[in-house]
Design a protein around this motif. Structure first.
Motif, PDB file in Angstrom:
ATOM      1  N   CYS A 179      -0.504   1.105  -1.821  1.00  0.00           N
ATOM      2  CA  CYS A 179      -0.544   2.056  -0.702  1.00  0.00           C
ATOM      3  C   CYS A 179      -0.099   3.455  -1.120  1.00  0.00           C
ATOM      4  O   CYS A 179      -0.678   4.445  -0.689  1.00  0.00           O
ATOM      5  CB  CYS A 179       0.324   1.544   0.446  1.00  0.00           C
ATOM      6  N   CYS A 237      -2.996   5.223   0.804  1.00  0.00           N
ATOM      7  CA  CYS A 237      -3.417   4.445   1.965  1.00  0.00           C
ATOM      8  C   CYS A 237      -3.275   5.285   3.233  1.00  0.00           C
ATOM      9  O   CYS A 237      -2.290   5.990   3.398  1.00  0.00           O
ATOM     10  CB  CYS A 237      -2.548   3.185   2.037  1.00  0.00           C
ATOM     11  N   VAL A 291      -2.540   4.475   6.087  1.00  0.00           N
ATOM     12  CA  VAL A 291      -1.428   4.035   6.938  1.00  0.00           C
ATOM     13  C   VAL A 291      -0.074   4.359   6.305  1.00  0.00           C
ATOM     14  O   VAL A 291       0.824   4.869   6.964  1.00  0.00           O
ATOM     15  CB  VAL A 291      -1.514   2.512   7.212  1.00  0.00           C
ATOM     16  N   HIS A 292       0.065   4.068   5.015  1.00  0.00           N
ATOM     17  CA  HIS A 292       1.376   4.203   4.374  1.00  0.00           C
ATOM     18  C   HIS A 292       1.451   5.277   3.306  1.00  0.00           C
ATOM     19  O   HIS A 292       2.492   5.472   2.711  1.00  0.00           O
ATOM     20  CB  HIS A 292       1.781   2.870   3.723  1.00  0.00           C
ATOM     21  N   HIS A 311      -1.363  -3.630   1.553  1.00  0.00           N
ATOM     22  CA  HIS A 311      -0.730  -4.045   2.810  1.00  0.00           C
ATOM     23  C   HIS A 311      -1.575  -5.069   3.573  1.00  0.00           C
ATOM     24  O   HIS A 311      -1.108  -5.645   4.549  1.00  0.00           O
ATOM     25  CB  HIS A 311      -0.432  -2.830   3.707  1.00  0.00           C
TER      26      HIS A 311
HETATM   27 ZN    ZN Z   1      -0.935   0.611   3.269  1.00  0.00          ZN
END
Ligand code: ZN
Length: 190
Positions: A76, A81, A83-84, A126
């Motif tokens: 990530c 990523c 999201v992260h 993830h």
């Molecule tokens: Zn992630």
């Protein structure tokens, strides 16, 4: 040697940072191991940490050589990523271009492989391993059905899915490991 060391070189050479930089291209991460374990349980045979294309520096985490499927389990942080993905506040001057280069390289690798007939699957670290496994198996199944008729028509889920001897179809560059036991699968053929 380095008389004109740039600032980032000095901090990047500290042990902790060096270790985390190495992890940029590490293998056997736990998300990857979990996925491999599930794929193995489903009867898949594959190569691990293997360069599917001509550029040996571009290695995929899980490679189905006969079916030409390359699976990348992307971290990530290193692969940004959505999201992260974060950019460290300290040394942002270093990290912004660094992470950008990673992203560009990922896209490039995907493009290169796809133009060479590979199916590329990118999985975030993830993602749940079972969901990732389902994604991979769907592609394996699809390619097996589309490619499989004139190749070995072994029902998927058997013990010899991607297990036939490697063909020297990369121009015999000799870089294909033969007996390194790196398929990640303990089963012997048949
Ligand atoms: Zn992630």
């Amino acid at each position: 040697m380095a008389t004109t060391r740039r600032p980032e070189a000095s901090w990047a050479s500290s042990e902790g940072v060096a270790r985390s930089m190495r992890s940029n291209r590490r293998r056997d991460t736990s998300p990857e191991l979990a996925l491999r374990q599930l794929l193995h349980a489903a009867g898949c045979r594959y190569r691990v940490d293997y360069a599917p294309g001509l550029d040996r520096r571009r290695r995929a985490d899980i490679v189905f050589t006969k079916l030409r499927i390359a699976v990348f389990v992307d971290g990530c942080f290193w692969h940004s990523c959505p999201v992260h993905g974060t950019i460290p506040k300290t040394n942002a001057d270093y990290w912004v271009p660094k992470l950008e280069r990673n992203r560009t390289r990922d896209e490039e690798t995907t493009r290169l492989l796809e133009s060479d007939g590979w199916t590329v699957l990118r999985i975030w670290e993830h993602e749940a391993a079972d969901a990732a496994c389902v994604r991979v198996l769907a592609v394996v199944d699809l390619k097996r059905r589309t490619m499989g008729t004139n190749q070995e028509a072994v029902a998927f889920g058997g013990t010899s899915t991607d297990v036939a001897p490697l063909r020297p179809d990369r121009g015999s560059t000799g870089h294909r490991p033969r007996m390194r036991g790196e398929c990640g699968c303990g089963n012997s053929a048949g």
